[in-house]
Design an enzyme around this catalytic site. Structure first.
Site, PDB file in Angstrom:
ATOM      1  N   ASP A  89      32.392  35.029  41.658  1.00  0.00           N
ATOM      2  CA  ASP A  89      33.147  34.390  40.585  1.00  0.00           C
ATOM      3  C   ASP A  89      32.700  34.902  39.222  1.00  0.00           C
ATOM      4  O   ASP A  89      31.510  35.150  38.990  1.00  0.00           O
ATOM      5  CB  ASP A  89      32.960  32.863  40.617  1.00  0.00           C
ATOM      6  CG  ASP A  89      33.394  32.262  41.942  1.00  0.00           C
ATOM      7  OD1 ASP A  89      34.146  32.929  42.686  1.00  0.00           O
ATOM      8  OD2 ASP A  89      32.986  31.123  42.230  1.00  0.00           O
ATOM      9  N   LYS A  92      30.483  21.545  30.086  1.00  0.00           N
ATOM     10  CA  LYS A  92      31.087  22.594  30.909  1.00  0.00           C
ATOM     11  C   LYS A  92      32.602  22.677  30.754  1.00  0.00           C
ATOM     12  O   LYS A  92      33.146  23.745  30.448  1.00  0.00           O
ATOM     13  CB  LYS A  92      30.730  22.381  32.386  1.00  0.00           C
ATOM     14  CG  LYS A  92      31.316  23.488  33.283  1.00  0.00           C
ATOM     15  CD  LYS A  92      30.845  23.359  34.720  1.00  0.00           C
ATOM     16  CE  LYS A  92      31.414  24.496  35.564  1.00  0.00           C
ATOM     17  NZ  LYS A  92      30.950  24.436  36.966  1.00  0.00           N
ATOM     18  N   ASP A 116      40.017  33.999  39.081  1.00  0.00           N
ATOM     19  CA  ASP A 116      38.779  34.651  38.639  1.00  0.00           C
ATOM     20  C   ASP A 116      37.709  34.579  39.719  1.00  0.00           C
ATOM     21  O   ASP A 116      36.514  34.665  39.432  1.00  0.00           O
ATOM     22  CB  ASP A 116      38.265  34.032  37.335  1.00  0.00           C
ATOM     23  CG  ASP A 116      37.939  32.557  37.476  1.00  0.00           C
ATOM     24  OD1 ASP A 116      38.251  31.979  38.535  1.00  0.00           O
ATOM     25  OD2 ASP A 116      37.374  31.970  36.532  1.00  0.00           O
TER      26      ASP A 116
END
Length: 861
Positions: A527, A622, A793
């Site tokens: 990732d 995050k 991604d």
């Protein structure tokens, strides 16, 4: 060199595939399942009085909305100019109600019951009370917005029963002593009857029908659809029944994409897919004339990947659900029992006859009953989703290989089409799938990639590669025990992604038993680190942002979320050390409204800081940091921090909540943290902010010329962002959780300049990450890799080929950003502007050497 993973069957010519008859029969079943599902939904909507949730009746509602709005406006004008004589009681109620709101609620109530032949009086009362509730709770929202939002959120979470929600909202409104004068039954019916009369006269969709009922031949008035309406709805349903097939995996490779309208499924029995998910036919026709070899190659490689069902994981999932274990996110197969009524309070006892203690226990009992009913209703959807997933997996468990057709959105992002079971699905869905073809783990490098993937499933992904591998070996006994008996040994269930972790346990056990040359089928993922910011940092050669998101090599992965959290923590400690002086508190009580507002905001800031001390970690920052490159703004940061951190903190331990006695007290704290996070991330990724600002400015210039924003991605796809304004009015209902845009008139042709500006940064960066994936897949194809597990991604293939994929995705990223992609975009947009129009100057480029990405182990890991 990569290992070949292609089986002969996977690359036989599909049009002469021996299983083509079975595939065509499967596609016929997809169509039949879709038709069955469509009519089940229609019948359920009719039985439950929510027919406006069906496409056909919703179209009827939109068709009648404009006419009814005009009728209400004419009625109100006549009532208040005296032309209608004495002011009609309905006009008095409607004086502060938007015509669009009254029209929508009336149409919805009547059309929701289109097939049930309801009484006029019943419908009229429902219309009247809904409109009164909107006015009542709007009054509450304006008077006490904080309490309104808190109460509304609580009732929505507690129950989806509208009567219960209304009762709780009324309770809190009365508790505040807000002076709302009840309209009463007669006034509500008068208003409802008038509105239904206006609907009948303006739209002609329904009619009043008088019939004699009962032994005394009393007259009853009913509302029925006119023949034309009923006939139109029937024909529209028949037309729509085949438009939503239940898409399933295929048992032979999907039809290759050769044009924007040719590919995916093989027969005409299921609704034909488009390569790009768009309703803009002109755009699709234009794409058909544009060569896009990279795009077609990549999408066809994705959907040619042969998958199989991991039956060992499926067996565990089905058995643990059947026994009601509730572990690893499985819903309970049985409803939670409702609590018993207090034994000393008979059902026949009136409220006023109860003692204070009995009343208190009855209130608590009712709250708990409402909670349990709400929970049981919510878990039904989770059971259905799990059932569809496991049934689909079980159906295809006997197939040697299955495949997933893919589509793209207008930015080029790829999506697997089938429902329920999907390699881009949730943890359960991905745990049930592995590659149908195998590749041997021939050396320590391949074994290391498998171990790194496994560690990441337990959340061990912020350490060096060697530390992740060491973690797997340190926990090998628990991993092997989980594979040996996953029911008795549940180390796997503690993972962040438990079902993929279980699949890894089985795979690791096989490798440990057979050693090198073990034939591995598990997808191994790598990732990107905050991939949106990776793209922005590369396009502006930003060394600071590039280091934060691992474009630059390091001995351990940089954690941008923790970097931002550290900056925030320093500011919180500084703010928390400031005193709240008596003078500041005095100003907060000042008669000078402006001075008091400033003082209260400062007190909120300092009190918020005190509550946050010791609570800040990477989880707090995050999601805001992750969503910044995709257009998140300061208010979005606040919502995310409130939902992800503040609200769960209150729910976990209300008595220890650091900002007050109510959940709503945490909103200022979330707002404070959002501001600090916004400022901190700006210090880490300054260049990304500059790029986003330039993109928004450029899109605004283009949109003001009435043009869509078009650009060619590095993979050759012409992306087109084309958001149009609508003349319809969006209704924000205060109580009912409904957002609806009524199409009062036809769609305008004008470009929506504001939306074009706000969407360009996320859309452009998504088009770049999509192009990176497509280019990487083509490079991997050329190298002989044939199996792909891809989610935007996140890139995956066999462990034995992971090192080759990791190398090639870096090479493709460097090649893609070696040209100045922003300069290319600027030139392309300026060519579309009339009379040699120019865009603002580009933001300055940094000095990051992109070639260092080759050596960055944590760029994708």
């Amino acid at each position: 060199m990569p290992h070949t993973d292609a089986s002969p069957a996977a690359f036989a010519r599909p049009e002469v595939h021996p299983d083509m008859p079975r595939q065509l029969a499967l596609e016929e079943r997809m169509r039949s399942l879709g038709v069955e599902r469509f009519w089940e939904n229609v019948r359920a909507a009719e039985a439950e009085g929510r027919q406006t949730e069906t496409n056909s009746v919703r179209r009827v509602l939109n068709a009648g909305a404009g006419k009814m709005v005009s009728a209400i406006e004419s009625f109100m004008e006549a009532a208040f100019t005296g032309a209608a004589g004495r002011l009609h009681a309905a006009a008095d109620c409607l004086a502060s109600v938007e015509p669009e709101l009254a029209a929508f609620l009336t149409l919805r109530v009547v059309l929701d019951n289109l097939s049930s032949r309801p009484r006029l009086q019943t419908l009229a009362y429902e219309v009247g009370i809904l409109i009164e509730d909107e006015m009542r709770f709007r009054f509450m929202k304006e008077g006490t917005p904080g309490l309104y939002h808190w109460t509304r959120r609580k009732v929505v979470e507690a129950s989806d029963n509208p009567k219960y929600r209304r009762r709780v909202m009324l309770h809190y409104q009365r508790k505040l002593g807000q002076p709302w004068e009840d309209w009463g039954r007669d006034k509500r019916i008068t208003l409802g009857v008038k509105l239904i009369e206006l609907m009948i006269g303006a739209t002609g969709l329904v009619a009043r029908e008088s019939v004699s009922v009962g032994a005394r031949a009393m007259q009853g008035e009913f509302i029925v659809p006119v023949a034309e309406t009923a006939d139109w709805v029937r024909k529209e349903n028949e037309r729509c029944e085949a438009l939503l097939p239940v898409y399933l995996p295929t048992i032979i490779p999907p039809r290759p994409w050769t044009s924007p309208t040719e590919g995916g499924y093989w027969s005409g029995r299921v609704r034909r897919l488009h390569l790009i998910k768009t309703g803009n036919r002109a755009y699709l026709e234009e794409l058909a004339e544009i060569p896009m070899p990279t795009v077609y190659q990549a999408v066809n490689a994705m959907q040619d990947t042969a998958w199989a069902i991991n039956t060992r994981v499926l067996d565990v999932m089905e058995k643990l659900y059947a026994v009601g274990s509730g572990i690893a996110g499985l819903p309970s197969p049985r409803n939670e029992p409702e609590p018993e009524r207090p034994h000393d309070v008979p059902e026949t006892m009136a409220w006023e006859d109860m003692s204070e203690d009995q009343q208190a226990r009855m209130r608590a009992w009712k709250r708990e009953v409402a909670r349990v009913k709400g929970q049981n209703k919510r878990v039904v959807g989770k059971r259905i989703a799990l059932s569809k997933l496991t049934q689909t997996a079980r159906e295809f468990a006997g197939e040697e290989a299955i495949y997933f057709p893919y589509q793209l959105d207008f930015r080029g992002r790829a999506y697997a089409v089938p429902l329920y079971l999907n390699p881009q699905g949730d943890d359960r869905s991905r745990g049930l799938l592995f590659f149908a073809n195998t590749v041997p783990i021939a050396d320590a490098q391949g074994a290391g990639w498998l171990a790194v993937h496994g560690a990441g499933l337990w959340g061990v992904d912020k350490k060096s590669m060697e530390e992740r591998i060491d973690w797997v070996y340190a926990n090998q006994s628990a991993i092997l025990a989980s594979a040996e008996d996953p029911f008795a040994n549940r180390f796997w269930a503690d993972a962040e992604k438990p079902w993929q972790a279980l699949a890894f346990c089985f795979e690791w056990k096989g490798f440990c038993e057979e050693g090198y040359d073990y034939e591995s089928a598990l997808p191994v993922q790598m990732d990107g680190t905050c991939n949106g910011l990776q793209n922005f940092s590369a396009m502006l050669r930003d060394p600071i942002g590039g280091k934060a998101v691992n474009l630059v090599p390091g001995n351990a992965p940089n954690d941008i979320y923790q970097q931002v959290a550290d900056i925030v923590s320093q500011q919180v400690l500084k703010d928390a050390a400031d005193e709240i002086s008596p003078e500041l508190r005095a100003k907060a009580d000042s008669l000078d409204e402006k001075e008091a507002k400033v003082a209260r905001a400062e007190i909120d800031r300092l009190e918020s800081a005190r509550g946050w001390v010791g609570l800040i970690n990477r989880k707090v920052t995050k999601r805001p940091v992750m969503t910044l490159p995709y257009g998140a703004k300061l208010f979005g940061f606040t919502e995310q921090i409130y939902e992800d951190t503040v609200k769960p903190m209150f729910e976990a331990n209300p008595s220890a909540f650091p900002w007050g006695a109510k959940e709503a007290d945490g909103w200022p704290a979330a707002s404070y943290m959002a501001r600090l996070t916004w400022d901190a991330v700006g210090q880490v990724v300054v260049a990304a902010r500059h790029a986003m600002d330039w993109l928004q400015g450029a899109a605004t210039v283009v949109a003001k010329q009435g043009l869509p924003v078009r650009w060619t991605t590095p993979a050759g796809l012409v992306a087109q962002q084309d958001y149009r304004q609508f003349s319809g009015k969006r209704l924000e209902l205060t109580f009912q959780e409904v957002r609806l845009r009524l199409q009062v008139r036809a769609e305008k042709e004008d470009i929506d300049t504001r939306r074009m500006a706000s969407a360009i940064a996320p859309n452009f960066v998504h088009s770049l990450d999509a192009a990176h994936m497509q280019g990487t897949v083509v490079r991997c194809l050329e190298a002989g890799i044939r199996s792909y597990s891809l989610i935007h991604d996140s890139y995956g293939t066999h462990a034995g080929n992971a090192a080759v994929m990791a190398h090639l995705l870096r090479e493709e990223f460097i090649a893609m950003y070696t040209p100045n992609v922003l300069q290319r975009l600027k030139s392309e947009l300026e060519e579309q502007l009339p009379d040699g129009g120019k865009l603002p100057p580009l933001p300055p480029m940094g000095d990051l050497d992109l070639s260092v990405i080759r050596e960055s182990r944590f760029f994708f890991a």
